[in-house]
Write a protein that holds these residues in place. Structure first.
Motif, PDB file in Angstrom:
ATOM      1  N   GLU A  27     -14.408  16.964 -22.905  1.00 54.17           N
ATOM      2  CA  GLU A  27     -15.218  17.531 -23.973  1.00 54.17           C
ATOM      3  C   GLU A  27     -14.333  18.266 -24.969  1.00 54.17           C
ATOM      4  N   LEU A  28     -14.789  18.327 -26.200  1.00 48.22           N
ATOM      5  CA  LEU A  28     -14.016  18.989 -27.245  1.00 48.22           C
ATOM      6  C   LEU A  28     -13.761  20.453 -26.908  1.00 48.22           C
ATOM      7  N   SER A  54      -8.114  16.613 -29.123  1.00 50.69           N
ATOM      8  CA  SER A  54      -9.045  17.373 -29.946  1.00 50.69           C
ATOM      9  C   SER A  54      -9.427  16.593 -31.187  1.00 50.69           C
ATOM     10  N   LEU A  57     -11.811  13.621 -29.850  1.00 48.12           N
ATOM     11  CA  LEU A  57     -13.102  14.124 -29.384  1.00 48.12           C
ATOM     12  C   LEU A  57     -13.938  14.683 -30.530  1.00 48.12           C
ATOM     13  N   GLY A  58     -13.274  15.023 -31.628  1.00 49.81           N
ATOM     14  CA  GLY A  58     -14.018  15.452 -32.804  1.00 49.81           C
ATOM     15  C   GLY A  58     -14.743  14.304 -33.479  1.00 49.81           C
ATOM     16  N   ASN A  61     -18.083  12.439 -30.776  1.00 49.11           N
ATOM     17  CA  ASN A  61     -18.579  13.800 -30.543  1.00 49.11           C
ATOM     18  C   ASN A  61     -19.744  13.895 -29.578  1.00 49.11           C
ATOM     19  N   ASP A  62     -19.946  12.885 -28.760  1.00 51.29           N
ATOM     20  CA  ASP A  62     -20.974  12.955 -27.727  1.00 51.29           C
ATOM     21  C   ASP A  62     -20.275  12.874 -26.373  1.00 51.29           C
ATOM     22  N   GLN A 184     -20.670   6.955 -30.612  1.00 49.21           N
ATOM     23  CA  GLN A 184     -21.531   7.716 -29.701  1.00 49.21           C
ATOM     24  C   GLN A 184     -21.626   7.090 -28.314  1.00 49.21           C
TER      25      GLN A 184
END
Length: 288
Positions: A27-28, A54, A57-58, A61-62, A184
């Motif tokens: 996760e971010l 980072s 993951l940006g 974003n899910d 997604q």
């Protein structure tokens, strides 16, 4: 019959320090708001890859588990191996009845539905194996779960998501240059499950200087499933002997020698899978 927590209970009796207290996907927040130091680089950790993670993951974003899976009172899973014994198995209808169908790499579904089914809930892959048909071999809501073996794998994901210039060096096989999937639908697997497969199941001691052990994607998928599911069945696992003339996969003519030449410990993995079967942590739909 699916009993909530059954796999976890059986696994805890067999596997030392087994725990489900780990996130399934990266996760971010792991790399942006909170700093988590990882001891190892990929595939067993994220050390040295925090910046690129980072960024990726940006975009993707899910990081969640779909609601359709979350709401299940008991997760019935089947992990479909790519082994030759899936050929002419006629398991397709049975496979499609599971809540969660986990497939591996570029193993096709199209034209093999009678044996392997048509449902794909999660597909675990790495860049060199991302040559599946996003429409014919997956469903619209299939989660495509990247299993990163090296920092370059995350760089590849960044380039295909952002339509950037591809870095072609550093891969043992050129990955897809164009990859038309929805951001997604993409997840990055928590390297914990690779570490778990290597240290808790295979009993290896990892060190920074010597990290040549690489569990197969199939073995790693089982490692993930015994944390994610309440019932774990497998199909298509087990390999022909090195000198056997049978193909290694149900969909091509590759042979066992090619897998042996890689940094995989197939005989050890087979022994561990048998142990998990004997202790009812997992169950088998095909012979092993």
């Amino acid at each position: 019959m699916c009993i909530p927590g059954q796999v976890a209970s059986n696994a805890a009796l067999v596997i030392r320090n087994y725990s489900r207290d780990h996130s399934f996907f990266l996760e971010l927040s792991d790399y942006f708001w909170v700093t988590r130091e990882s001891q190892f680089p990929f595939p067993f950790g994220t050390n040295g890859s925090e910046d690129i993670l980072s960024q990726v993951l940006g975009v993707a974003n899910d990081f969640s588990i779909p609601h359709e899976i979350k709401r299940l009172p008991c997760r019935r899973c089947v992990v479909i191996g790519s082994g030759y014994r899936m050929k002419n198995s006629s398991l397709g209808d049975i496979i499609d009845k599971y809540d969660i169908v986990i497939r591996l790499n570029n193993a096709p579904v199209h034209k093999y539905e009678e044996d392997v089914g048509s449902k794909t809930t999660l597909r675990l892959f790495y860049p060199e194996s991302a040559f599946f048909d996003p429409v014919l071999d997956n469903n619209p809501d299939t989660l495509l779960v990247l299993v990163p073996f090296k920092n370059l794998d995350i760089q590849w994901l960044k380039t295909v998501l952002n339509n950037e210039t591809m870095v072609k060096k550093g891969f043992w096989k050129k990955p897809p240059l164009i990859w038309k999937v929805k951001s997604q639908n993409i997840r990055i697997l928590n390297p914990y499950f690779m570490e778990f497969a290597a240290t808790k199941l295979m009993q290896y001691v990892l060190t920074i200087r010597k990290m040549s052990v690489r569990p197969t994607i199939g073995f790693m998928a089982i490692s993930f499933a015994i944390h994610f599911c309440d019932m774990v069945h497998i199909a298509g696992f087990g390999y022909p002997k090195i000198n056997d003339s049978l193909p290694n996969h149900y969909y091509d003519k590759s042979i066992m020698k090619k897998m042996i030449s890689a940094s995989h410990k197939v005989p050890l993995e087979a022994m561990i899978i048998r142990k998990l079967l004997q202790h009812n942590v997992i169950q088998n739909l095909t012979y092993f």
